[in-house]
Each structure stands twice: as structure tokens, then as C-alpha cells.
Design a protein around this motif. Structure first.
Motif, mmCIF file in Angstrom:
data_model
loop_
_atom_site.group_PDB
_atom_site.id
_atom_site.type_symbol
_atom_site.label_atom_id
_atom_site.label_comp_id
_atom_site.label_asym_id
_atom_site.label_seq_id
_atom_site.Cartn_x
_atom_site.Cartn_y
_atom_site.Cartn_z
ATOM 1 N N LYS A 11 0.682 -1.341 0.090
ATOM 2 C CA LYS A 11 -0.048 -0.063 -0.088
ATOM 3 C C LYS A 11 0.940 1.284 -0.111
ATOM 4 O O LYS A 11 0.469 2.202 -0.758
ATOM 5 C CB LYS A 11 -0.859 0.088 1.164
ATOM 6 C CG LYS A 11 -1.901 -0.938 1.066
ATOM 7 C CD LYS A 11 -2.620 -0.854 2.634
ATOM 8 C CE LYS A 11 -3.886 -2.005 2.842
ATOM 9 N NZ LYS A 11 -4.564 -2.004 3.913
ATOM 10 N N MET A 15 2.380 4.516 -2.708
ATOM 11 C CA MET A 15 2.142 6.073 -2.683
ATOM 12 C C MET A 15 3.524 6.693 -2.313
ATOM 13 O O MET A 15 3.609 8.049 -2.123
ATOM 14 C CB MET A 15 1.145 6.307 -1.564
ATOM 15 C CG MET A 15 -0.115 5.937 -1.503
ATOM 16 S SD MET A 15 -1.568 6.203 -0.183
ATOM 17 C CE MET A 15 -0.555 4.906 0.986
ATOM 18 N N LYS A 25 -1.513 12.429 -1.102
ATOM 19 C CA LYS A 25 -2.083 11.278 -0.511
ATOM 20 C C LYS A 25 -1.823 11.516 1.148
ATOM 21 O O LYS A 25 -2.331 10.620 1.938
ATOM 22 C CB LYS A 25 -1.837 9.835 -1.033
ATOM 23 C CG LYS A 25 -2.567 9.776 -2.285
ATOM 24 C CD LYS A 25 -2.121 8.199 -2.962
ATOM 25 C CE LYS A 25 -3.000 7.885 -4.088
ATOM 26 N NZ LYS A 25 -2.496 8.883 -5.237
ATOM 27 N N GLU A 177 -10.807 8.650 3.920
ATOM 28 C CA GLU A 177 -10.802 7.956 2.400
ATOM 29 C C GLU A 177 -12.000 7.962 1.785
ATOM 30 O O GLU A 177 -11.835 7.972 0.624
ATOM 31 C CB GLU A 177 -10.465 6.251 3.003
ATOM 32 C CG GLU A 177 -9.268 6.052 3.537
ATOM 33 C CD GLU A 177 -9.242 4.560 4.131
ATOM 34 O OE1 GLU A 177 -9.604 3.710 3.322
ATOM 35 O OE2 GLU A 177 -8.097 4.472 5.045
ATOM 36 N N TRP A 178 -13.081 7.767 2.266
ATOM 37 C CA TRP A 178 -14.427 7.826 1.260
ATOM 38 C C TRP A 178 -14.766 9.484 0.886
ATOM 39 O O TRP A 178 -15.155 9.235 -0.187
ATOM 40 C CB TRP A 178 -15.585 7.126 2.228
ATOM 41 C CG TRP A 178 -15.100 5.649 2.451
ATOM 42 C CD1 TRP A 178 -14.024 5.028 2.139
ATOM 43 C CD2 TRP A 178 -16.128 4.777 3.316
ATOM 44 N NE1 TRP A 178 -14.219 3.617 2.971
ATOM 45 C CE2 TRP A 178 -15.412 3.551 3.308
ATOM 46 C CE3 TRP A 178 -17.172 5.024 3.885
ATOM 47 C CZ2 TRP A 178 -15.979 2.534 3.999
ATOM 48 C CZ3 TRP A 178 -17.931 3.751 4.479
ATOM 49 C CH2 TRP A 178 -17.167 2.668 4.596
ATOM 50 N N ARG A 181 -11.380 11.685 0.303
ATOM 51 C CA ARG A 181 -10.496 11.156 -0.508
ATOM 52 C C ARG A 181 -8.902 11.455 -0.447
ATOM 53 O O ARG A 181 -8.154 11.449 -1.351
ATOM 54 C CB ARG A 181 -10.921 11.303 -1.950
ATOM 55 C CG ARG A 181 -12.199 10.550 -2.295
ATOM 56 C CD ARG A 181 -12.674 10.590 -3.530
ATOM 57 N NE ARG A 181 -13.943 10.310 -3.777
ATOM 58 C CZ ARG A 181 -14.867 10.437 -4.812
ATOM 59 N NH1 ARG A 181 -14.202 10.787 -6.172
ATOM 60 N NH2 ARG A 181 -15.892 9.714 -4.702
ATOM 61 N N LEU A 183 -6.773 9.735 1.375
ATOM 62 C CA LEU A 183 -5.989 8.468 1.202
ATOM 63 C C LEU A 183 -6.791 7.433 0.355
ATOM 64 O O LEU A 183 -8.172 7.623 0.262
ATOM 65 C CB LEU A 183 -6.024 7.889 2.531
ATOM 66 C CG LEU A 183 -4.892 8.540 3.472
ATOM 67 C CD1 LEU A 183 -5.159 8.119 5.023
ATOM 68 C CD2 LEU A 183 -3.480 8.476 3.091
ATOM 69 N N PRO A 184 -6.109 6.346 -0.411
ATOM 70 C CA PRO A 184 -6.916 5.539 -1.002
ATOM 71 C C PRO A 184 -7.634 4.619 -0.194
ATOM 72 O O PRO A 184 -7.267 4.349 0.946
ATOM 73 C CB PRO A 184 -5.771 4.809 -1.811
ATOM 74 C CG PRO A 184 -4.544 5.651 -1.606
ATOM 75 C CD PRO A 184 -4.768 6.426 -0.524
ATOM 76 N N ARG A 185 -8.818 4.240 -0.783
ATOM 77 C CA ARG A 185 -9.878 3.434 0.022
ATOM 78 C C ARG A 185 -8.948 1.980 0.369
ATOM 79 O O ARG A 185 -8.222 1.560 -0.548
ATOM 80 C CB ARG A 185 -10.941 3.033 -0.891
ATOM 81 C CG ARG A 185 -12.142 3.949 -0.888
ATOM 82 C CD ARG A 185 -13.377 3.579 -1.093
ATOM 83 N NE ARG A 185 -14.354 4.367 -1.128
ATOM 84 C CZ ARG A 185 -15.735 4.362 -0.975
ATOM 85 N NH1 ARG A 185 -16.165 2.902 -0.806
ATOM 86 N NH2 ARG A 185 -16.776 5.118 -0.904
ATOM 87 N N THR A 187 -6.764 1.822 2.621
ATOM 88 C CA THR A 187 -5.308 2.327 3.514
ATOM 89 C C THR A 187 -5.239 1.760 4.893
ATOM 90 O O THR A 187 -4.405 1.143 5.326
ATOM 91 C CB THR A 187 -5.238 3.935 3.242
ATOM 92 O OG1 THR A 187 -5.051 4.245 2.026
ATOM 93 C CG2 THR A 187 -3.832 4.065 4.050
#
Length: 244
Positions: A11, A15, A25, A177-178, A181, A183-185, A187
Motif C-alpha cells: 500500500k 504512494m 495522499k 478515505e471515502w 479522498r 487516502l486511497p480506500r 489504506t
């Protein structure tokens, strides 16, 4: 035994190039970093009777930043005079950290290594920083024991992580995350978050003495972070000493 979880490493490898982009991110870490740095420096200064007014108050201290990422904490520690080793199992993170430190004219011993590797090499430090990493390792209790073993007698460990509460799910996963956004979902995995009591029990089980626990609280109205002695419901830090 190894603390490395290959899926978690992957992960952060994906990034790695964005570590020093305050709008990328790692924006949440950049936002939290000043208050996190305040906590770390206050704890080290108190434990080792450092003069915070000095130009290089941590001169003579050897500090390990395990799970150092791109060096967001390692670099300030070096500027404060410490001899800093930054270790991360993700080689991409280390490549970014080395390049940025060179650009800043800082000497930091960066290594693509896990805690167990440093132990096998006989390393020992006055301070071990394990910030936002314990929720990503394969065996948190074993990882804390490795941090203890990397400390010299009388040394200090500082660990920060996320509490396992409904508020942390809302803030770190739904919010960061959601919705935002940042961070990528995926993480973070909420079931891997660790409560303050669980982390304290791990530290004490490893033979460490817990000396402080503090929350790091984000205010969405002021858009600022602050330290709290009462609110540990989302982000928090714990300091523990290895008895001399």
C-alpha cells in the motif's frame, strides 16, 4: 519472526512518491505532523532533561524512527541535533527519504529494514519512534517487544496510532478515505486499530513503563490539530520507558 505484512508494505510503496506533497495522499499526516512533533519533542526533552531553548537540544541522543516513511519526523529530529536512523520495510519510501534529506543537507542513516533486522545487527537507541505503524504490522505485540529490545536501558519509546472506536471509523475511514479522498480506500483497516489500553498492555507486557498517553484531536471548524489529555478516541500517542 518478522513484523512485515507484505500487503501493508505494498500500500505504501504505491504512494511513496507523494510523501512530501502536502496536498497529496499524505495530506492528513502533513496536517497532523506539527502537533505530533510537539508531542514527541516534549516527551524526549522531559525524559532526557534537554534544554528546548538550545539550538540543537537533542545533541548526543541516538534516535530510531521505525516505519519512517518519507522522513516527516526523521528530518526534524536531525535538525534538533539527534543522530537519526530512519528504517522502513518499503524500499520506495527509503529512496524518497534519502533524496529529500540530501536536498535539505541533512545526514540521516536511512535503511530499508524491519525492526528485527536492526536487532540482528545489534543496534541500540536512546529513543525509538514508532508513529502510525503499529496498526500496519503483522504482530503488534511482537513489534512492541522489538521496539523495547532496540532501546538502551533508560531509553524512551513513543508510539502513535489509531483507537478502535466508532469515531475513528468515521474520521479515518469514512472521512479521510471515502469522503475527502485524502487516502486511497483500504489504506486503513478498522479491525487493526488498537485501543490505548491494549497498547499499554503490550508495552507493559514487553517490560516497558508507560509514562504518558495523549490524544491528537482534529477540529474540523478551525481545521487544526491539538493535543488532549482526555480525548483519545481517534488518534493518540503513548510514551513508555525501558527501566534502567
Amino acid at each position: 519472526m518478522t513484523s512485515i505484512d507484505p500487503d501493508e508494505i505494498a500500500k505504501f510503496e504505491a504512494m511513496a512518491a507523494e510523501w512530501w506533497d502536502p496536498k497529496g495522499k499524505f495530506k492528513p499526516l502533513h496536517m497532523m505532523n506539527p502537533v505530533r512533533l510537539d508531542y514527541v519533542t516534549d516527551q524526549i526533552a522531559a525524559e532526557f532533561s534537554c534544554d528546548r531553548r538550545a539550538l540543537r537540544p537533542f545533541e548526543g541522543l541516538r534516535i530510531l524512527d521505525i516505519g519512517c516513511g518519507g522522513g516527516l519526523i526523521a528530518e526534524p529530529m536531525a535538525r534538533l541535533g539527534a543522530s537519526v536512523t530512519g528504517a522502513d520495510a518499503a524500499e520506495g519510501n527509503i529512496a524518497v527519504a534519502r533524496l529529500h534529506a540530501q536536498q535539505q543537507g541533512l545526514e540521516i542513516d536511512y535503511r530499508a529494514a524491519a525492526a528485527e533486522t536492526l536487532l540482528a545487527e545489534g543496534e541500540a537507541f536512546d529513543v525509538v519512534l514508532a508513529l502510525e505503524i503499529v496498526e500496519h504490522v503483522a504482530d503488534p505485540a511482537a513489534f512492541i517487544r522489538s521496539c523495547r529490545d532496540l532501546l538502551r536501558p533508560g531509553g524512551l519509546a513513543v508510539v502513535s496510532t489509531l483507537n478502535r472506536t466508532a469515531r475513528s471509523f468515521g474520521a479515518a475511514i469514512v472521512g479521510a478515505e471515502w469522503i475527502m479522498r485524502w487516502l486511497p480506500r483500504g489504506t486503513h483497516e478498522w479491525n487493526r486499530f488498537i485501543t490505548p489500553d491494549e497498547l499499554a498492555a503490550m508495552a507493559e507486557g514487553a517490560g516497558l513503563q508507560v509514562v504518558d498517553r495523549r490524544g491528537m484531536v482534529f477540529n474540523p471548524l478551525s481545521w487544526r490539530w491539538s493535543l488532549s489529555s482526555r480525548d483519545l478516541s481517534v488518534n493518540y500517542a503513548l510514551s513508555a520507558r525501558r527501566p534502567a
